[in-house]
Design a protein around this motif. Structure first.
Motif, mmCIF file in Angstrom:
data_model
loop_
_atom_site.group_PDB
_atom_site.id
_atom_site.type_symbol
_atom_site.label_atom_id
_atom_site.label_comp_id
_atom_site.label_asym_id
_atom_site.label_seq_id
_atom_site.Cartn_x
_atom_site.Cartn_y
_atom_site.Cartn_z
ATOM 1 N N TYR A 28 -1.876 7.120 6.219
ATOM 2 C CA TYR A 28 -3.180 6.795 5.451
ATOM 3 C C TYR A 28 -2.520 6.054 4.128
ATOM 4 N N PHE A 29 -3.440 4.851 4.079
ATOM 5 C CA PHE A 29 -2.929 3.782 3.193
ATOM 6 C C PHE A 29 -3.874 3.973 1.905
ATOM 7 N N SER A 30 -3.167 3.890 0.797
ATOM 8 C CA SER A 30 -4.092 4.176 -0.742
ATOM 9 C C SER A 30 -3.672 3.228 -1.686
ATOM 10 N N ALA A 31 -4.350 2.632 -2.130
ATOM 11 C CA ALA A 31 -4.388 1.472 -3.243
ATOM 12 C C ALA A 31 -5.472 1.737 -4.382
ATOM 13 N N SER A 32 -5.103 1.298 -5.572
ATOM 14 C CA SER A 32 -6.370 1.458 -6.476
ATOM 15 C C SER A 32 -7.452 0.409 -6.255
ATOM 16 N N GLN A 89 -7.341 5.138 7.198
ATOM 17 C CA GLN A 89 -6.329 5.659 7.934
ATOM 18 C C GLN A 89 -6.073 4.862 9.099
ATOM 19 N N TYR A 134 0.916 -0.955 0.152
ATOM 20 C CA TYR A 134 -0.066 -0.002 -0.003
ATOM 21 C C TYR A 134 0.963 1.271 0.076
ATOM 22 N N GLN A 141 1.681 4.811 1.172
ATOM 23 C CA GLN A 141 1.476 5.731 2.674
ATOM 24 C C GLN A 141 1.402 7.158 2.461
ATOM 25 N N PHE A 147 -2.910 -3.662 5.759
ATOM 26 C CA PHE A 147 -2.278 -2.570 5.107
ATOM 27 C C PHE A 147 -0.874 -2.977 4.662
ATOM 28 N N THR A 165 -9.215 1.059 1.760
ATOM 29 C CA THR A 165 -8.072 2.217 2.156
ATOM 30 C C THR A 165 -8.587 2.662 3.316
ATOM 31 N N HIS A 225 -13.981 2.207 1.584
ATOM 32 C CA HIS A 225 -14.055 0.938 0.660
ATOM 33 C C HIS A 225 -13.930 -0.201 1.540
#
Length: 727
Positions: free
Chosen positions: A400-404, A410, A372, A374, A499, A408, A444
């Motif tokens: 804050y973890f972000s992915a497509s 915090q 992920y 960050q 994550f 996702t 999500h």
């Protein structure tokens, strides 16, 4: 050969000889320098000193000095058998064993004519030496065009010695300008062992950092075909430079590569930009960018950035060696499942470490899941002493973890620790209390709740004993029994997404960690266990470590545990055994092993072995074996060794035992001829997706001139540990 990003100091001239003077000659010299009408002192701004056995015509404006003549003016010296001076023409003519010395340059000739004030002259059949580079040669004639600026006609240049140098440049004209430390030639032929191999209408190379063309790079690979790169170096300032390379690949097209470097007292960095328009293989524009920057902001603050991005997944395997991106990515060139980019602002003092960072990834492997991103990660850690033996340790972070795809969100982590350490020569004892607190806000989030909290305490007691035995010969043996009891309550964590959690590479030190089963903060293992270990070390009388070994295991009192998914599952009563060892029977032999067996000692779970022999410079042999049950079963041999006088051979062979096929093969040979060196490697590698690539790396170094080819030491250190070619 690209110049380092710094200024080179000028070399000082060698002192000349001063012959013994006949009686009364000192007065004659004094009169020659002081009497009116003597042009020697007036002709030039700098004082002129003359030494000779005899001088005729003093005071006439036309004098002749003979016998061990030495003329000193400014920073120059002239030695000759005979020197004549013509005042009307301000001209010195030197004959017989003429030797002229100026800063960085020494010239020998049978005859020379010099105009002192104009700093001009003509030299017949000169032989010259550039002291700093040890470059030397001869010419039919030479001219001094101005101070420290020379032109040599029908001349040669080399750094080799002997009647037949290994290489030399033969030119119709060589211009040596010491004012800007630059040499340029016209109508030049490169001779190798007396045979002409390359002709250039124009060639230039710096004596120090200087703008100009660098040596071309050449090579060949299965994917790219034959390639030729022509770099141009821009010396912008002493702390700034740029290299632009036009690289032609027969199977791909023309790639523009640019490397910009900067260096300041408080910051430094480099920027790579590559562009291959209309690639003939992928039928699209191929590009890559890489930027590294480090900066000290003062008062404990610092900043760094490391940004990398490529236009398609196989860029590193196709162009990594030529693009200058190096092999610092996960898995190395051609096998990286992803590349990372990061940047952050940091603060550090005696007690606090804090920062704000961004971390992102680009996936390269087909179907490979990168971690992920960050965006951001904020952290603040601290450590303080409490009383004489106590301490308070604080770790906190916000991510804050972000992915497509997938969930996702915090995460806030707070991990305070209060501990106390009692230590004596016979051993130590360390009780500790820790709290794991995490708060999640999930987007999500299906099938997870939007907000999740987790609080888990941890109590531990660690200790050990030191048994020391001193041998009669001065050797020392140390035996350390170690233990650690840990308690963390069991709690299902299937309601928390993964994550950054993963199962770590477990080894002997890991069994003494609180959260020994997982990395990251998404999973905290349950614990009602004791870790037991035994570590031993033997030191020779000289203090060299002869051997070191350790074995350890965890005994579980709880029979349930959480898995990576967070579910509660049964657990064995004991863990695998973890072993590690190192043995150096001789200073140049090192045997390293670490392994993991099941609890019943019935089979291996993991085994890594390396035997390395380093008997001397440029001599190394490595034997490797890597085994992880169900994943890896590989063996390899690599080494480098002088084979005959100045020749060196090197090779690496890595074999997949499970699939019964080679993974990597490298064979190379090098020669160090003193004034030149050459190194060639033939390389085969299995790439992502099962493709293979064959490549040839060629490097030729003409010391004192330039290099031709690829810098290959980085490749050597990766595939032949301990090997290098000392160019």
């Amino acid at each position: 050969m690209k110049r380092a990003l710094y200024n080179t100091k000028k070399s000082r001239p060698r002192p000349g000889r001063r012959p013994h003077l006949p009686p009364g000659m000192g007065m004659a010299l004094l009169g020659a320098l002081l009497l009116p009408g003597m042009a020697m002192a007036a002709a030039v701004e700098s004082p002129v000193t003359l030494y000779a056995d005899q001088v005729q015509g003093l005071g006439s404006g036309h004098w002749t000095a003979t016998g061990h003549v030495e003329v000193l003016y400014g920073d120059r010296r002239i030695y000759a058998d005979t020197v004549r001076y013509d005042q009307t023409r301000d001209e010195i003519t030197a004959d017989g064993h003429v030797r002229m010395i100026s800063p960085g340059l020494e010239t020998d000739a049978p005859r020379a004519t010099i105009h002192l004030q104009a700093n001009e002259g003509v030299i017949v059949h000169p032989r010259y030496l550039l002291e700093a580079q040890q470059g030397h040669g001869h010419a039919e004639s030479g001219r001094e065009l101005s101070k420290d600026h020379y032109q040599l006609n029908e001349a040669c240049y080399t750094t080799c010695h002997g009647q037949k140098p290994a290489w030399q440049l033969r030119s119709s004209q060589i211009n040596l300008n010491q004012n800007d430390n630059y040499v340029s030639t016209r109508n030049t032929t490169l001779d190798v062992f007396g045979l002409p191999v390359f002709w250039m209408p124009y060639l230039s190379f710096p004596l120090k950092r200087h703008s100009g063309f660098l040596a071309p790079s050449v090579g060949s690979s299965t994917v790219n075909g034959f390639y030729l790169g022509i770099p141009y170096y821009f010396d912008i300032a002493r702390n700034l430079d740029d290299t632009l390379t036009v690289n032609y690949f027969t199977k791909r097209g023309v790639m523009l590569q640019n490397e910009f470097r900067y260096l300041e007292p408080n910051y430094s960095g480099k920027l790579y930009l590559d562009l291959l328009p209309s690639d003939q293989l992928t039928h699209r524009n191929v590009w890559a960018i890489s930027w590294q920057h480090n900066q000290n902001l003062g008062d404990g603050f610092s900043f760094n950035a490391d940004y990398n991005h490529v236009s398609y997944k196989n860029f590193l395997s196709d162009f990594g060696g030529a693009a200058g991106f190096g092999s610092s990515f996960v898995g190395g060139i051609g096998n990286a499942p992803y590349i990372s980019s990061s940047g952050g602002l940091y603060y550090n003092d005696a007690h606090i470490s804090a920062g704000a960072t961004l971390q992102g990834y680009q996936e390269l492997a087909p179907g490979g899941a990168a971690p992920y991103s960050q965006l951001p990660r904020l952290f603040a850690d601290g450590y303080w002493r409490v009383g004489r033996n106590g301490y308070f340790d604080w770790h906190s972070s916000f991510n804050y973890f972000s992915a497509s795809t997938g969930p996702t969100g915090q995460r806030l982590d707070l991990t305070p620790t209060l501990g106390w350490r009692f230590s004596r020569g016979w051993g130590f004892l360390e009780p500790r209390a820790r709290l794991y607190y995490s708060h999640y806000q999930i987007q999500h989030n299906a099938p997870y709740a939007r907000a999740v909290n987790r609080t888990l305490p941890s109590l531990s007691l660690k200790g050990g004993l030191n048994f020391v035995r001193y041998g009669s010969n001065g050797s020392t043996a140390l035996l350390q029994p170690l233990f650690k009891y840990t308690y963390i309550p069991l709690q299902s964590q299937s309601n928390i997404p993964i994550f950054d959690a993963s199962q770590p590479y477990q080894d002997f030190p890991m069994i003494f960690e609180d959260n020994s089963l997982y990395t990251g903060a998404d999973r905290i293992n349950a614990a009602n266990q004791v870790a037991l270990g035994l570590r031993g070390t033997w030191l020779t009388p000289s203090g060299r470590q002869l051997w070191q070994a350790a074995v350890g295991q965890i005994r579980y009192f709880n029979h349930r545990q959480i898995n990576l998914a967070g579910d509660i599952v049964p657990q064995n009563q004991q863990s695998n055994y973890f072993l590690e060892g190192q043995y150096a029977p001789l200073p140049d032999i090192n045997l390293i092993a670490n392994s993991q067996t099941n609890a019943l000692w019935s089979h291996l779970e993991r085994l890594n072995l390396r035997a390395q022999w380093l008997p001397g410079p440029q001599r190394v042999i490595n034997l490797d074996y890597r085994f992880t049950r169900g994943f890896v079963d590989q063996t390899g041999i690599s080494g480098a060794w002088p084979i005959y006088q100045r020749w060196q051979a090197l090779a690496s062979y890595q074999y997949d035992v499970t699939d019964r096929k080679p993974l990597e093969e490298l064979v190379g040979i090098g020669y160090d001829g003193g004034c030149w060196a050459a190194h060639m490697m033939v390389y085969h590698q299995i790439l992502l997706g099962g493709q293979s690539n064959n490549a040839v790396y060629l490097e030729i170094v003409l010391r004192g001139l330039t290099s031709l080819g690829n810098a290959s030491n980085a490749l050597l250190s990766q595939y032949v540990p301990g090997a290098s070619m000392e160019f």
